[in-house]
Design a protein around this motif. Structure first.
Motif, PDB file in Angstrom:
ATOM      1  N   UNK A 254      51.596  -3.484  46.745  1.00 53.12           N
ATOM      2  CA  UNK A 254      53.038  -3.207  46.584  1.00 53.12           C
ATOM      3  C   UNK A 254      53.804  -4.408  46.047  1.00 53.12           C
ATOM      4  N   UNK A 255      54.860  -4.096  45.307  1.00 52.69           N
ATOM      5  CA  UNK A 255      55.814  -5.103  44.816  1.00 52.69           C
ATOM      6  C   UNK A 255      55.131  -6.217  44.044  1.00 52.69           C
ATOM      7  N   UNK A 256      54.166  -5.849  43.208  1.00 56.30           N
ATOM      8  CA  UNK A 256      53.471  -6.878  42.423  1.00 56.30           C
ATOM      9  C   UNK A 256      54.451  -7.543  41.465  1.00 56.30           C
ATOM     10  N   UNK A 257      54.156  -8.781  41.125  1.00 56.83           N
ATOM     11  CA  UNK A 257      55.031  -9.522  40.229  1.00 56.83           C
ATOM     12  C   UNK A 257      54.359  -9.953  38.948  1.00 56.83           C
ATOM     13  N   UNK A 258      53.290  -9.230  38.561  1.00 55.30           N
ATOM     14  CA  UNK A 258      52.502  -9.670  37.404  1.00 55.30           C
ATOM     15  C   UNK A 258      52.558  -8.694  36.238  1.00 55.30           C
ATOM     16  N   UNK A 259      53.514  -7.797  36.220  1.00 59.94           N
ATOM     17  CA  UNK A 259      53.571  -6.793  35.167  1.00 59.94           C
ATOM     18  C   UNK A 259      54.036  -7.407  33.847  1.00 59.94           C
ATOM     19  N   UNK A 260      53.264  -7.156  32.791  1.00 58.17           N
ATOM     20  CA  UNK A 260      53.623  -7.607  31.456  1.00 58.17           C
ATOM     21  C   UNK A 260      53.486  -6.442  30.484  1.00 58.17           C
ATOM     22  N   UNK A 261      54.004  -6.638  29.277  1.00 58.35           N
ATOM     23  CA  UNK A 261      53.905  -5.596  28.263  1.00 58.35           C
ATOM     24  C   UNK A 261      55.260  -4.998  27.944  1.00 58.35           C
ATOM     25  N   UNK A 302      45.891  12.373  36.746  1.00 56.38           N
ATOM     26  CA  UNK A 302      46.210  12.821  38.095  1.00 56.38           C
ATOM     27  C   UNK A 302      45.401  12.164  39.182  1.00 56.38           C
ATOM     28  N   UNK A 303      44.760  11.031  38.882  1.00 57.97           N
ATOM     29  CA  UNK A 303      44.029  10.306  39.917  1.00 57.97           C
ATOM     30  C   UNK A 303      44.977   9.801  40.993  1.00 57.97           C
ATOM     31  N   UNK A 304      46.156   9.337  40.556  1.00 60.77           N
ATOM     32  CA  UNK A 304      47.182   8.827  41.461  1.00 60.77           C
ATOM     33  C   UNK A 304      48.495   9.561  41.209  1.00 60.77           C
ATOM     34  N   UNK A 305      49.273   9.735  42.253  1.00 63.27           N
ATOM     35  CA  UNK A 305      50.663  10.149  42.115  1.00 63.27           C
ATOM     36  C   UNK A 305      51.546   8.995  42.579  1.00 63.27           C
ATOM     37  N   UNK A 306      52.607   8.730  41.804  1.00 63.22           N
ATOM     38  CA  UNK A 306      53.572   7.726  42.243  1.00 63.22           C
ATOM     39  C   UNK A 306      54.473   8.340  43.302  1.00 63.22           C
ATOM     40  N   UNK A 307      54.809   7.537  44.294  1.00 63.22           N
ATOM     41  CA  UNK A 307      55.690   8.027  45.356  1.00 63.22           C
ATOM     42  C   UNK A 307      56.801   7.012  45.609  1.00 63.22           C
ATOM     43  N   UNK A 308      58.040   7.516  45.539  1.00 65.26           N
ATOM     44  CA  UNK A 308      59.212   6.714  45.887  1.00 65.26           C
ATOM     45  C   UNK A 308      59.904   7.370  47.077  1.00 65.26           C
ATOM     46  N   UNK A 309      59.970   6.668  48.206  1.00 70.65           N
ATOM     47  CA  UNK A 309      60.745   7.127  49.359  1.00 70.65           C
ATOM     48  C   UNK A 309      62.049   6.351  49.374  1.00 70.65           C
ATOM     49  N   UNK A 310      63.153   7.069  49.165  1.00 71.99           N
ATOM     50  CA  UNK A 310      64.438   6.430  48.938  1.00 71.99           C
ATOM     51  C   UNK A 310      65.454   6.852  50.003  1.00 71.99           C
ATOM     52  N   UNK A 311      66.309   5.907  50.367  1.00 72.72           N
ATOM     53  CA  UNK A 311      67.483   6.216  51.190  1.00 72.72           C
ATOM     54  C   UNK A 311      68.719   5.988  50.332  1.00 72.72           C
ATOM     55  N   UNK A 312      69.583   6.991  50.314  1.00 73.98           N
ATOM     56  CA  UNK A 312      70.739   6.967  49.420  1.00 73.98           C
ATOM     57  C   UNK A 312      72.023   7.062  50.235  1.00 73.98           C
ATOM     58  N   UNK A 313      72.942   6.162  49.972  1.00 76.60           N
ATOM     59  CA  UNK A 313      74.278   6.190  50.564  1.00 76.60           C
ATOM     60  C   UNK A 313      75.184   6.978  49.622  1.00 76.60           C
ATOM     61  N   UNK A 314      75.565   8.179  50.052  1.00 68.32           N
ATOM     62  CA  UNK A 314      76.340   9.058  49.179  1.00 68.32           C
ATOM     63  C   UNK A 314      77.794   8.611  49.051  1.00 68.32           C
ATOM     64  N   UNK A 315      78.287   7.877  50.034  1.00 66.88           N
ATOM     65  CA  UNK A 315      79.673   7.407  49.928  1.00 66.88           C
ATOM     66  C   UNK A 315      79.776   6.218  48.970  1.00 66.88           C
ATOM     67  N   UNK A 316      78.791   5.339  49.036  1.00 64.20           N
ATOM     68  CA  UNK A 316      78.811   4.162  48.169  1.00 64.20           C
ATOM     69  C   UNK A 316      78.155   4.442  46.816  1.00 64.20           C
ATOM     70  N   UNK A 317      77.556   5.631  46.685  1.00 62.94           N
ATOM     71  CA  UNK A 317      76.859   6.020  45.454  1.00 62.94           C
ATOM     72  C   UNK A 317      75.791   4.985  45.069  1.00 62.94           C
ATOM     73  N   UNK A 323      60.898   2.550  49.003  1.00 63.39           N
ATOM     74  CA  UNK A 323      59.522   2.199  49.336  1.00 63.39           C
ATOM     75  C   UNK A 323      58.627   2.901  48.320  1.00 63.39           C
ATOM     76  N   UNK A 324      57.821   2.138  47.601  1.00 68.41           N
ATOM     77  CA  UNK A 324      57.014   2.688  46.512  1.00 68.41           C
ATOM     78  C   UNK A 324      55.531   2.561  46.827  1.00 68.41           C
ATOM     79  N   UNK A 325      54.776   3.572  46.389  1.00 64.40           N
ATOM     80  CA  UNK A 325      53.324   3.540  46.596  1.00 64.40           C
ATOM     81  C   UNK A 325      52.643   4.469  45.602  1.00 64.40           C
TER      82      UNK A 325
END
Length: 564
Positions: A254-261, A302-317, A323-325
């Protein structure tokens, strides 16, 4: 009366205080990229398991397939009703025979049935041109290949999900030909999904099919719509993009810092209001952070599916947490979706007879498409040879094959279906060449062939060298350290041992993709005496060649020499 008014005022005040409190929504976004019509599972290099035949050895886990993807979505929706299923392009195109022989209609129908909402366009969505892609979106049988269209369901109903492309515009009007974005309201939260596809698309698909389109800068196109989305009060913006990069870290870090391209450059230019990026195109599994933003890609098929679990504040938009996996589509722990099992069974019923037709025998169980240091593959040699053999009666003396068109190793699966020896079936050949390109013959001078070879090293669509595969009898050498335009030694360019004469004309074969300048090989567009062979498909030429050469071995990879 005054007392009652006071109570009413107090009630309103308390109500107002309650409204000032946080109003949050938890949302799960599941992403699929580079599915390429792989309805059935395939081997995944990311996970090794004991070999069932010999537990002391390790083999790749067989993962993916629409049945397991459907089962995973079923299980997650049972736990989280606020779930949105999306794509990052190349859902169709370059597909196995089970899908592509039916014009990829089974794949779009499957993803629709599984509740996909939106997907970015991918370059392979344009493989058959804009009109056919619009049919895939909207439905109907007015296809450019009536032998395949509407054979799975008649009429084909179209995709219920929407392809998105903020950076794909009509050259005349300047307007997007597909929606730039869509807003999905989930339990009161407004999520904007905005799509883009690699701006290099015109160079990696048949140019004729996208001649009416411009593919604009990805980040600039997305940023253009951010004020519009903010004005509509969206709570989150997620970019779906068919462009990617590479990372030194594994898909599960998670949260790797080596992405290039290219994707890193795009993300660094994005408006800060874009919250997360679901990407594709490079067939890499990564889960990274670029400039404070989650950027994720899920391998391919389809070997992997990306998953984002998000919490959203609707008042603050705004998004308060992500959380990504990447989730492995593991059949050992995931039940299959029964509707998808039935869909795959029908697709196989319609295609298996063709798929399992034995064509010929190989010298070994597999011929590899892996390039040597010079960029030549054993399988690329064979394909170029087959195209030359198929067009010798048209005067051809040289054939060129684009490496990106060789989609898989040639595996002889016929032995597992009770065919003798290392028998390759039509399905095996089709997995290697699924595009249905036809062959073209033209005249090029020796000087033009030299220019063509130099274009292998000046290929912005690839970001790297893109070495053409060449037919037997044609040889040359190159120096990768030499200046641009001078990497290929003119004296080394030979046909049957004779150096090519720059002024002489040679009859040359290539597929229809290359003939129109695909992969940025513009030299092909300068050819003359062009002969289109609309009834000679590349995979059929390969089939004929294999039938005529029993026990066929891979090429020796000695036609292209890298001196430095």
């Amino acid at each position: 009366m005054k007392k009652n008014l006071a109570l009413i005022g107090l009630s309103l005040t308390l109500s107002g205080c309650t409204m000032l409190g946080p109003a949050t929504t938890d949302i799960t976004v599941i992403g699929l990229n580079d599915f390429h019509g792989n309805l059935e599972p395939t081997s995944f290099a990311g996970v090794m398991v004991p070999d069932p035949k010999d537990p002391s050895k390790q083999v790749r886990l067989t993962t993916g397939g629409i049945e397991v993807i459907g089962g995973y979505l079923d299980a997650e929706r049972a736990k989280q009703k606020n779930l949105v299923f999306v794509g990052a392009g190349d859902l169709i195109g370059a597909s196995p025979i089970t899908s592509s022989l039916l014009r990829d209609e089974p794949s779009t129908i499957a993803l629709s049935k599984l509740g996909m909402k939106y997907s970015s366009l991918g370059n392979h969505e344009f493989d058959q041109g804009l009109k056919e892609l619009q049919r895939m979106q909207n439905g109907g049988c007015d296809s450019n290949d009536m032998s395949k269209a509407c054979k799975f369901v008649n009429p084909y109903p179209g995709a219920t999900f929407k392809w998105l492309g903020a950076n794909v515009v009509d050259k005349t009007t300047g307007k997007p030909v597909f929606p730039a974005y869509q807003i999905e309201t989930v339990n009161g939260a407004k999520i904007a999904f905005i799509g883009a596809v690699t701006k290099t698309t015109p160079t990696i698909v048949s140019p004729d099919g996208v001649a009416s389109l411009n593919f604009l800068d990805e980040a600039e196109s997305v940023n253009r719509y951010v004020p519009e989305l903010k004005a509509q009060g969206v709570d989150a913006i997620i970019m779906l993009i068919h462009e990617g990069g590479v990372s030194k870290d594994g898909f599960d870090k998670p949260a790797c810092g080596t992405l290039t391209g290219p994707i890193a450059d795009i993300v660094n230019k994005l408006d800060p209001r874009v919250d997360a990026v679901i990407s594709g195109h490079t067939h890499q599994g990564y889960n990274c952070v670029v400039n404070g933003r989650t950027v994720i890609q899920g391998d391919f098929y389809g070997h992997l599916l990306q998953r984002l679990d998000m919490t959203i504040d609707r008042q603050q938009h705004k998004v308060t947490s992500i959380r990504a996996a990447n989730v492995v589509m593991d059949p050992r722990s995931t039940s299959k979706n029964a509707d998808m099992t039935a869909l795959v069974a029908r697709a196989r019923q319609l295609t298996d007879a063709v798929k399992q037709t034995p064509i010929g025998t190989l010298a070994s169980a597999s011929v590899s498409r892996t390039n040597n240091d010079a960029g030549e593959s054993a399988l690329g040699d064979l394909i170029a040879d087959s195209q030359l053999a198929a067009t010798k009666d048209k005067g051809a003396v040289i054939a060129f094959m684009n490496p990106g068109g060789v989609r898989a190793d040639l595996n002889a699966t016929g032995a597992s279906t009770n065919n003798a020896g290392n028998t390759a079936t039509f399905g095996d050949l089709y997995a290697v060449q699924p595009f249905g390109n036809t062959l073209v013959v033209m005249d090029l001078t020796g000087a033009q062939i030299k220019a063509l070879l130099e274009q292998q090293f000046d290929n912005p669509s690839a970001g790297q060298n893109r070495i053409l595969q060449v037919s037997q009898g044609f040889t040359y050498s190159y120096d990768s350290t030499a200046p641009k335009g001078s990497k290929v030694d003119p004296a080394s360019i030979k046909l049957d041992g004779q150096t090519l004469d720059p002024a002489k004309t040679y009859r040359v074969t290539m597929n229809s993709f290359l003939a129109t300048g695909g992969d940025n090989f513009a030299a092909f567009k300068d050819g003359v005496n062009v002969l289109q062979l609309p009834n000679l498909v590349d995979v059929e030429a390969f089939s004929t060649y294999l039938k005529a050469n029993a026990g066929l071995a891979g090429g020796k990879q000695d036609r292209i020499i890298k001196s430095k």
